[in-house]
Scaffold this active site. Structure first.
Site, PDB file in Angstrom:
ATOM      1  N   GLY A 320      30.169  49.458  40.594  1.00 21.13           N
ATOM      2  CA  GLY A 320      29.741  48.308  41.253  1.00 21.13           C
ATOM      3  C   GLY A 320      30.831  48.138  42.109  1.00 21.13           C
ATOM      4  N   ARG A 321      31.745  47.652  41.606  1.00 19.67           N
ATOM      5  CA  ARG A 321      33.183  47.551  42.550  1.00 19.67           C
ATOM      6  C   ARG A 321      33.403  48.674  43.483  1.00 19.67           C
ATOM      7  NH1 ARG A 321      37.970  44.931  40.462  1.00 19.67           N
ATOM      8  NH2 ARG A 321      37.173  45.547  38.319  1.00 19.67           N
ATOM      9  N   ARG A 358      40.083  35.758  40.350  1.00 21.33           N
ATOM     10  CA  ARG A 358      40.556  36.902  39.882  1.00 21.33           C
ATOM     11  C   ARG A 358      41.930  37.068  39.874  1.00 21.33           C
ATOM     12  NH1 ARG A 358      40.537  41.475  41.657  1.00 21.33           N
ATOM     13  NH2 ARG A 358      40.253  42.724  39.635  1.00 21.33           N
ATOM     14  N   CYS A 389      43.122  21.437  42.515  1.00 22.46           N
ATOM     15  CA  CYS A 389      44.203  20.646  41.858  1.00 22.46           C
ATOM     16  C   CYS A 389      44.868  21.407  40.580  1.00 22.46           C
ATOM     17  CB  CYS A 389      43.485  19.344  41.341  1.00 22.46           C
ATOM     18  SG  CYS A 389      44.979  18.327  40.750  1.00 22.46           S
ATOM     19  N   GLU A 390      45.482  22.835  40.692  1.00 21.58           N
ATOM     20  CA  GLU A 390      45.981  23.712  39.740  1.00 21.58           C
ATOM     21  C   GLU A 390      47.014  24.425  40.418  1.00 21.58           C
ATOM     22  OE1 GLU A 390      45.512  25.302  36.311  1.00 21.58           O
ATOM     23  OE2 GLU A 390      43.715  24.044  37.078  1.00 21.58           O
ATOM     24  N   TYR A 419      33.119  40.642  42.140  1.00 13.37           N
ATOM     25  CA  TYR A 419      33.597  39.798  41.240  1.00 13.37           C
ATOM     26  C   TYR A 419      34.075  38.286  41.738  1.00 13.37           C
ATOM     27  CZ  TYR A 419      32.830  43.467  38.227  1.00 13.37           C
ATOM     28  OH  TYR A 419      32.005  44.665  37.684  1.00 13.37           O
TER      29      TYR A 419
END
Length: 461
Positions: A320-321, A358, A389-390, A419
């Site tokens: 997939g990736r 990720r 805000c993190e 992803y």
């Protein structure tokens, strides 16, 4: 390749300190392994994909935007098809799925692996032949299994005794005999992040090999005779570069094949070794080519089958990736640049962890480049961060960008096809970005940008 040829410098290199000098040419350079194959830097300094400038893409579609090089994605499908001409290649839809991508991989002759009812609905709505669909998942509902049976999906990978009972009852009701594979947890510790390693014993997927559950699941299916047991399945994790894990997995799964043959007189005709093949996110990654993977996997399977006196089963894999990851980059606009004396410089862009979780979730490393222009300014070690805000809202942890990077510049982050859009969120009520496919200098929207109206439409309060 020397690290300074990457066009991207990362924390492991920056630890060499100020004596390790870089030039503006280094920062402007693009490392081919990280980018879609058609990406270039034009004479005016802007990055272009398939002949289309990112400035034009940003002007038409806004930012942030996921940019998919359609020819690149198709060429990676063909690379796997050429390397595995007799095997079944199931594109792992969880990496990124939309109807346009379903059509692309179908046209290139690949199968499709889905793991939820939503992914199945997307596949069917795009016209993927159901017999070329495999259905994964550790907790498939009655509704999901019913839809899979009614659609006639080609195979279902069973993951629990509850699911075997559930699927058996549904198959009896319909008078059908679906093809199934048993997912085996082989106890392999893949060299990857613990959250994306899926073959060790202490996790939710599959039937334990060591505890005997995998053998009992196969015996149960064979003895009841309602489901057609085609083979065994093993998936050891994601972003894997070392083939030794596949060797151990194949040895253990084929030993179980031999055990089933000896106990029930049945030699299962299929074997799925999963996916998880790694890609290059930074200059430090060195992924295998599909040809290398094919050579290694065939050698492993042939050797183990000979040791167990088994006929070589029909092999399938699930990249997939490795197909969609390098085919996409994310384009952002810089909003602010904040210098903290003696610490670092933060380059804030108009996306962040809502479009690429990720880095925060897996401590993943990415590269970045100034995309709207070239620069003759000296390199600046920066951290590319988002607007959320993190404090953990980091897109690229450490990267050299030109010291004159400023608000309004475009920054591109490669390797975001897998992803990123699939795991995107509306954190802080930020609408998710669109996906644009580019081919032969033309761009088309394949997933539109969410709007504030979309967000409010779900809020019935």
């Amino acid at each position: 390749m020397r690290a300074h040829e990457a066009g991207a410098l990362h924390a492991d290199i920056s630890n060499q300190g100020p004596a390790w000098l870089r030039t503006p040419e280094d920062v402007n350079a693009l490392m081919p392994a990280l980018w879609p194959r058609s990406v270039t830097r034009e004479a005016d300094g802007a990055v272009a994909v398939a002949g289309l400038s990112v400035r034009d893409i940003a002007a038409e579609f806004g930012t942030p935007v996921y940019v998919l090089d359609e020819a690149d994605l198709r060429s990676r499908c063909r690379d796997f098809r050429a390397a595995f001409p007799t095997e079944d290649i199931f594109y792992a839809g969880k990496a990124f799925l939309c109807r346009a991508v379903v059509r692309m991989i179908a046209e290139e002759g690949l199968h499709l692996d889905v793991c939820t009812g939503g992914e199945l609905a997307t596949a069917l709505s795009a016209g993927m032949p159901p017999e070329r669909i495999g259905f994964h998942g550790n907790n498939k509902s009655v509704a999901e299994l019913s839809r899979a049976l009614d659609a006639g999906v080609g195979r279902i990978i069973v993951d629990s005794f509850t699911e075997i009972d559930r699927l058996t009852a549904l198959a009896r009701e319909r008078g059908v005999r679906p093809r199934v594979l048993v997912r085996v947890t082989v106890g392999v510790e893949a060299h990857t992040h613990e959250f994306i390693a899926t073959a060790h014993e202490d996790q939710k997927f599959g039937f334990s090999l060591a505890g005997g559950a995998a053998a009992n699941a196969a015996f149960k299916i064979l003895d009841e005779g309602v489901l057609e047991l085609r083979g065994l399945h093993s998936h050891i994790g994601s972003q894997i570069f070392d083939a030794s894990g596949f060797e151990v997995s194949a040895r253990r799964v084929l030993a179980l094949q031999a055990q089933i043959r000896d106990a029930r007189g049945v030699e299962l005709p299929e074997l799925d070794l999963g996916g998880g093949f790694g890609i290059a996110y930074t200059s430090q990654d060195d992924p295998a080519t599909p040809q290398d993977l094919a050579k290694r996997l065939r050698k492993i399977v042939d050797s183990e089958c000979a040791a167990e006196n088994l006929a070589v089963p029909h092999l399938s894999i699930e990249p997939g990736r490795a197909i969609v990851g390098p085919a996409v980059f994310t384009l952002y606009e810089v909003g602010t640049v904040k210098e903290l004396d003696g610490i670092r410089t933060f380059v804030s862009v108009d996306g962040g962890m809502s479009d690429n979780i990720r880095t925060a979730l897996y401590d993943a490393s990415y590269s970045a480049t100034l995309a709207s222009r070239a620069s003759t300014a000296q390199p600046l070690l920066a951290r590319v961060v988002g607007k959320h805000c993190e404090s953990g809202d980091i897109v690229v942890k450490d990267e050299f960008l030109p010291a004159d990077v400023q608000a309004g510049d475009l920054v591109a982050v490669p390797g975001t096809g897998a992803y990123c859009r699939s795991m995107a969120s509306n954190y802080n009520h930020v609408p998710r970005p669109p996906v644009v496919a580019v081919r032969d200098g033309q761009a088309r929207l394949i997933v539109r940008r969410e709007t504030e109206e979309d967000l409010l439409a779900l809020d019935v309060g």
